[in-house]
Scaffold this motif. Structure first.
Motif, mmCIF file in Angstrom:
data_model
loop_
_atom_site.group_PDB
_atom_site.id
_atom_site.type_symbol
_atom_site.label_atom_id
_atom_site.label_comp_id
_atom_site.label_asym_id
_atom_site.label_seq_id
_atom_site.Cartn_x
_atom_site.Cartn_y
_atom_site.Cartn_z
ATOM 1 N N ILE A 125 57.786 39.223 42.113
ATOM 2 C CA ILE A 125 56.686 40.340 42.516
ATOM 3 C C ILE A 125 56.432 40.849 41.035
ATOM 4 C CG2 ILE A 125 56.416 42.395 43.612
ATOM 5 C CD1 ILE A 125 58.585 41.547 45.572
ATOM 6 N N VAL A 126 57.094 41.009 40.021
ATOM 7 C CA VAL A 126 56.685 41.369 38.766
ATOM 8 C C VAL A 126 55.522 40.376 37.990
ATOM 9 C CG1 VAL A 126 57.406 42.430 36.480
ATOM 10 C CG2 VAL A 126 58.926 42.807 38.504
ATOM 11 N N LEU A 127 56.002 39.188 38.220
ATOM 12 C CA LEU A 127 55.307 38.161 37.664
ATOM 13 C C LEU A 127 53.862 37.688 38.186
ATOM 14 C CD1 LEU A 127 58.300 35.909 36.304
ATOM 15 C CD2 LEU A 127 56.966 37.437 35.051
ATOM 16 N N GLY A 128 53.941 38.014 39.636
ATOM 17 C CA GLY A 128 52.842 37.866 40.223
ATOM 18 C C GLY A 128 51.567 38.286 39.723
ATOM 19 N N PRO A 129 51.527 39.439 39.533
ATOM 20 C CA PRO A 129 50.264 39.983 38.776
ATOM 21 C C PRO A 129 49.756 39.562 37.681
ATOM 22 C CG PRO A 129 51.249 41.775 39.468
ATOM 23 C CD PRO A 129 52.498 40.482 39.760
ATOM 24 N N LEU A 130 50.836 39.050 36.743
ATOM 25 C CA LEU A 130 50.927 38.393 35.387
ATOM 26 C C LEU A 130 49.985 37.230 35.556
ATOM 27 C CD1 LEU A 130 50.990 38.311 32.395
ATOM 28 C CD2 LEU A 130 53.403 37.416 32.706
ATOM 29 N N TRP A 131 50.503 35.992 36.610
ATOM 30 C CA TRP A 131 49.997 34.826 36.786
ATOM 31 C C TRP A 131 48.668 35.094 37.276
ATOM 32 C CZ3 TRP A 131 53.409 33.121 34.040
ATOM 33 C CH2 TRP A 131 54.788 33.224 34.219
ATOM 34 N N VAL A 132 48.293 36.204 38.008
ATOM 35 C CA VAL A 132 46.838 36.336 38.332
ATOM 36 C C VAL A 132 45.977 36.430 37.252
ATOM 37 C CG1 VAL A 132 45.450 37.765 40.116
ATOM 38 C CG2 VAL A 132 47.550 36.741 40.800
ATOM 39 N N TRP A 133 46.392 37.526 36.607
ATOM 40 C CA TRP A 133 45.856 37.907 35.384
ATOM 41 C C TRP A 133 45.434 36.565 34.299
ATOM 42 C CZ3 TRP A 133 47.931 42.447 31.439
ATOM 43 C CH2 TRP A 133 46.834 42.745 30.630
ATOM 44 N N ILE A 134 46.398 36.051 34.000
ATOM 45 C CA ILE A 134 46.334 34.658 33.345
ATOM 46 C C ILE A 134 45.160 33.720 33.803
ATOM 47 C CG2 ILE A 134 47.353 32.759 32.176
ATOM 48 C CD1 ILE A 134 49.656 34.485 31.690
ATOM 49 N N ALA A 135 45.471 33.439 35.136
ATOM 50 C CA ALA A 135 44.640 32.061 35.640
ATOM 51 C C ALA A 135 43.364 32.750 36.220
ATOM 52 C CB ALA A 135 45.649 31.751 36.685
ATOM 53 N N LEU A 136 43.270 33.786 36.848
ATOM 54 C CA LEU A 136 41.910 34.403 37.154
ATOM 55 C C LEU A 136 41.133 35.604 36.575
ATOM 56 C CD1 LEU A 136 42.898 34.259 41.032
ATOM 57 C CD2 LEU A 136 42.126 32.524 39.786
ATOM 58 N N GLY A 137 41.903 36.067 35.357
ATOM 59 C CA GLY A 137 41.168 36.987 34.885
ATOM 60 C C GLY A 137 41.407 38.485 35.479
ATOM 61 N N GLU A 138 42.357 38.435 36.485
ATOM 62 C CA GLU A 138 42.323 39.895 37.121
ATOM 63 C C GLU A 138 43.275 40.601 36.901
ATOM 64 O OE1 GLU A 138 42.452 39.697 41.821
ATOM 65 O OE2 GLU A 138 44.331 40.916 41.474
ATOM 66 N N ARG A 139 42.790 41.671 36.038
ATOM 67 C CA ARG A 139 43.577 42.684 35.257
ATOM 68 C C ARG A 139 44.555 43.399 36.223
ATOM 69 N NH1 ARG A 139 43.462 44.500 29.905
ATOM 70 N NH2 ARG A 139 41.391 43.439 29.948
ATOM 71 N N PRO A 140 46.022 43.573 36.080
ATOM 72 C CA PRO A 140 46.876 44.450 36.746
ATOM 73 C C PRO A 140 46.546 46.040 36.798
ATOM 74 C CG PRO A 140 47.944 42.889 35.727
ATOM 75 C CD PRO A 140 46.735 42.801 35.161
ATOM 76 N N ALA A 141 46.568 46.478 37.770
ATOM 77 C CA ALA A 141 46.228 47.997 37.928
ATOM 78 C C ALA A 141 47.420 48.786 36.972
ATOM 79 C CB ALA A 141 46.046 48.571 39.350
ATOM 80 N N LEU A 142 47.143 49.546 36.577
ATOM 81 C CA LEU A 142 48.424 50.641 36.036
ATOM 82 C C LEU A 142 49.578 50.883 36.881
ATOM 83 C CD1 LEU A 142 49.306 52.104 33.349
ATOM 84 C CD2 LEU A 142 48.072 54.283 34.401
ATOM 85 N N ILE A 143 49.268 51.132 38.008
ATOM 86 C CA ILE A 143 50.478 51.225 39.048
ATOM 87 C C ILE A 143 51.315 50.130 39.309
ATOM 88 C CG2 ILE A 143 49.191 50.815 40.963
ATOM 89 C CD1 ILE A 143 51.747 53.722 40.565
ATOM 90 N N ALA A 144 50.526 49.043 39.193
ATOM 91 C CA ALA A 144 51.417 47.625 39.116
ATOM 92 C C ALA A 144 52.220 47.479 37.880
ATOM 93 C CB ALA A 144 50.484 46.425 39.480
#
Length: 230
Positions: free
Chosen positions: A176-195
């Motif tokens: 669950i921690v790495l999920g936002p990171l993969w999305v950030w790298i692959a799709l350029g979706e920056r994780p929210a601060l709360i994430a």
């Protein structure tokens, strides 16, 4: 594999299939939050079925981990009765498979992962439409099957034979921690601060638990396993 191996195969198949179904009927936040309950479920199952003790530090670590996940996903979503029910089924099946693998750690559960995916294929085949998949779809599905469902579950079964069930389930929260990171790298979706804050809390919980485990192994090393031939 024996009865234990086939039980793990059945539980893994239920968890794998339920995960995909849950993502189609419930919000991602709902599914991830309920998946995060796996440490609690695994610890309770191990305590009831195996009499495996739970230290106070482990309880604190699990509570901190759940808090971190709650921060990231903002609590469970609606999803309806079907989405919530399938997500709960996924969590319980996942927890039971971890406990069985831990209890029968002398048995390799790698073959059970193969059997589990065969069961998923058999159960989902009547509802599938293979002809509608494009070449890109097939490539992505192959990556999913080999990487996440194949190697990921195989490594999980190996690790579950070596460490307590609650710790295995707790470490899997890193997904669950790495999920936002993969999305950030692959799709350029920056994780929210709360994430990011929630991910840091979950990592803290994992470090808290694994540090205790390491100290226990150093202070009280396990005796060598008996020779099966004797």
């Amino acid at each position: 594999m024996g009865i234990a191996g086939f039980a793990v195969a059945a539980c893994t198949a239920i968890a794998s299939g339920s995960f995909i179904v849950a993502l189609n009927h419930a919000t991602v936040a709902n599914v991830l939050f309920l998946q995060a309950a796996a440490p609690v479920a695994a610890a309770l199952v191990a305590w009831i079925a195996l009499g495996e003790s739970i230290t106070g530090r482990a309880c604190v670590a699990m509570a901190v981990a759940l808090l971190g996940v709650a921060l990231m996903v903002g609590g469970p979503g609606s999803g309806g009765a079907l989405g919530v029910g399938v997500s709960l089924l996924m969590t319980v099946a996942f927890a039971v498979s971890i406990v069985i693998t831990r209890h029968r750690r002398e048995v390799s559960m790698a073959p059970a992962i193969c059997v589990a995916q065969v069961l998923v294929v058999a159960a989902s085949a009547p509802f599938s439409h293979p002809g509608s998949a494009t070449a890109r779809d097939v490539a992505l599905l192959a990556l999913l099957g080999v990487g996440q469902m194949g190697l990921g579950l195989a490594f999980l079964t190996v690790g579950a034979r070596l460490i307590p069930a609650a710790e295995v389930a707790l470490i899997t929260l890193l997904e669950i921690v790495l999920g936002p990171l993969w999305v950030w790298i692959a799709l350029g979706e920056r994780p929210a601060l709360i994430a990011l804050v929630g991910g840091a809390v979950v990592i803290l919980a994992v470090v808290l638990q694994t540090t205790q485990s390491t100290q226990t192994q150093v202070t009280h090393p396990q005796a060598p396993a008996p020779d099966p031939a004797r």
